[in-house]
Design an enzyme around this catalytic site. Structure first.
Site, PDB file in Angstrom:
ATOM      1  N   SER A  37     -29.077  27.993 -14.634  1.00 54.71           N
ATOM      2  CA  SER A  37     -28.164  29.078 -15.001  1.00 54.71           C
ATOM      3  C   SER A  37     -28.625  30.423 -14.463  1.00 54.71           C
ATOM      4  CB  SER A  37     -28.020  29.148 -16.530  1.00 54.71           C
ATOM      5  OG  SER A  37     -27.286  28.049 -17.017  1.00 54.71           O
ATOM      6  N   HIS A  72     -22.124  25.946 -13.208  1.00 55.87           N
ATOM      7  CA  HIS A  72     -22.595  24.651 -12.727  1.00 55.87           C
ATOM      8  C   HIS A  72     -22.055  23.589 -13.667  1.00 55.87           C
ATOM      9  CE1 HIS A  72     -25.235  24.853 -16.178  1.00 55.87           C
ATOM     10  NE2 HIS A  72     -25.698  26.021 -15.743  1.00 55.87           N
TER      11      HIS A  72
END
Length: 447
Positions: free
Chosen positions: A88, A313
């Site tokens: 992240s 993602h």
């Protein structure tokens, strides 16, 4: 050419209408390349969200379409500077700065140089800024928009850097702003008191947020010492929803005539994916969708707000269907009322009440084999075992406990939304936002 009585009026109308169009050019609509003026940008990040989450959510919702589906414009590549599978921190850095960096790094290049973020560029241009998250506000994604640290774990330093740049800050993580003497992470500073002295309104629970009628342009809301609760468990807390925080942020920021940049993160979709908790994921997507609807309502009325929505993602490698059958029953997850972690905490020491707990919180009648799996599970795996049983009932499979390298869907609405069409890299996002707002940005060369 001969003109009869019918053709002359028609020709006159065409000439008059053409003259009108020349004098009054049609302004491009929300999907046109010739975009109207963009005053505000709202960037919404459903952390960990991919196409499989989108599909399972439709089934869960019992609808052919979610609020996001009509906004789909393309797909986004997610790799980091040092790995095909991003974390992240690196993904958020790319979406905040326009540059790739290594996993674990926050808005610092892979060789250690600070990178200007779109939030910082917006602030320099005279606009106001906001960050909203259901994690701690110093977590990787919000941190990347307002801080520069070599490791995402430097949460106290992230908080120190944020207070100089962000006008509206809403989420969890109160302890990151308090001194160690009060149980916080700051060495000797109370950042909350410092911000109040600088004119910030400070609120700590849902009632205060909803009753706060006069939202100042500077607002600090920290609703938990650490992360906020999952949406499934939020009803036993005094914490606001993501939609309520988003409403408050827009109310505050929209008072500023020069416009604003706001990032809203549905943080815990990702955490649900790591835990293989399909019900938690669906419930937090539902909460995120409600926040999207708040934003779209504002953008539709405002006409000068660009909305961009994209996950950073994929998490967990979720499947639609699985376990050897051409079947999906994600809608059964609507009966689940608590996270797997919460259900695990309700079990007694011998786990002899597993059937009662799963029936109460998930509407699942455990088989003898399932009850045996729960009884034999290692303590650290107990939540996974419960979540696996729930996923099996919904025919949702998982391939990993971490992230995958999938491209993720990208959504956009409003002026300049057409610029995000097609297959783009996550580094393109902030550059296009800067171009839409017509502000200087260090990463925007060539746009």
């Amino acid at each position: 050419m001969k003109y009869n009585k019918r053709t002359i009026p028609i020709l006159c109308f065409i000439l008059l209408f053409t003259s009108f169009l020349l004098d009054h050019p049609v302004e491009a609509n929300s999907t046109g390349h010739e975009a109207a003026h963009v005053n505000n940008v709202i960037f919404m990040i459903p952390d960990g969200f991919s196409t499989s989450y989108a599909t399972n959510y439709r089934i869960y919702k019992g609808s052919e379409e979610s609020s996001l589906d009509p906004l789909l414009v393309g797909m986004m590549k997610t790799k980091s500077a040092n790995n095909w599978v991003t974390d992240s921190a690196a993904a958020a850095t790319a979406m905040a700065t326009g540059y790739k960096t290594n996993n674990d790094m926050i808005s610092i290049s892979s060789d250690g140089k600070p990178l200007e973020t779109i939030l910082e560029a917006t602030k320099k241009a005279g606009k106001v800024t906001g960050l909203v998250a259901t994690s701690t506000v110093t977590h990787a994604t919000p941190a990347a928009f307002a801080a520069h640290v070599s490791s995402r774990e430097s949460k106290a330093e992230v908080a120190l850097q944020m207070v100089e740049k962000v006008d509206v800050l809403l989420g969890g993580g109160k302890r990151n702003f308090l001194p160690q003497s009060s149980g916080g992470l700051q060495k000797d500073r109370n950042l909350i008191e410092e911000l109040q002295h600088k004119g910030y309104s400070f609120i700590e629970n849902r009632d205060e947020l909803l009753k706060h009628q006069e939202y100042t342009s500077k607002l600090l809301g920290l609703f938990a010492a650490g992360p906020m609760s999952p949406e499934l468990d939020r009803h036993v807390t005094e914490q606001p929803s993501l939609a309520e925080m988003t409403t408050a942020a827009i109310t505050s920021l929209s008072q500023h005539p020069e416009g604003f940049f706001l990032m809203v993160e549905g943080s815990q979709i990702d955490w649900a994916g790591h835990a293989h908790d399909a019900a938690w994921a669906m419930k937090d997507i539902e909460a995120f969708e409600k926040a999207v609807e708040v934003v779209l309502d504002f953008a539709e009325k405002d006409q000068h707000t660009l909305v961009v929505v994209g996950g950073d993602h994929d998490t967990g490698g979720m499947s639609v269907g699985g376990y050897g059958a051409y079947l999906s029953k994600a809608d059964v997850l609507r009966d689940v009322k608590a996270t797997g972690k919460y259900m695990a905490e309700q079990l007694n020491s011998k786990r002899s009440n597993a059937k009662e707990v799963l029936k109460k919180y998930a509407n699942i009648e455990l088989t003898k084999e399932e009850a045996k799996r729960i009884k034999k599970a290692e303590a650290e795996e107990l939540g996974y075992v419960i979540n696996t049983i729930t996923s099996e009932r919904a025919y949702i499979g998982w391939t990993t406990k971490v992230h995958s390298g999938l491209d993720v869907p990208l959504y956009a609405y409003g002026p300049a939304s057409d610029w995000f069409r097609g297959s783009i890299d996550n580094t393109d996002v902030p550059k296009l936002m800067a171009k839409a707002m017509n502000i200087p940005f260090l990463s925007s060369e060539g746009y």
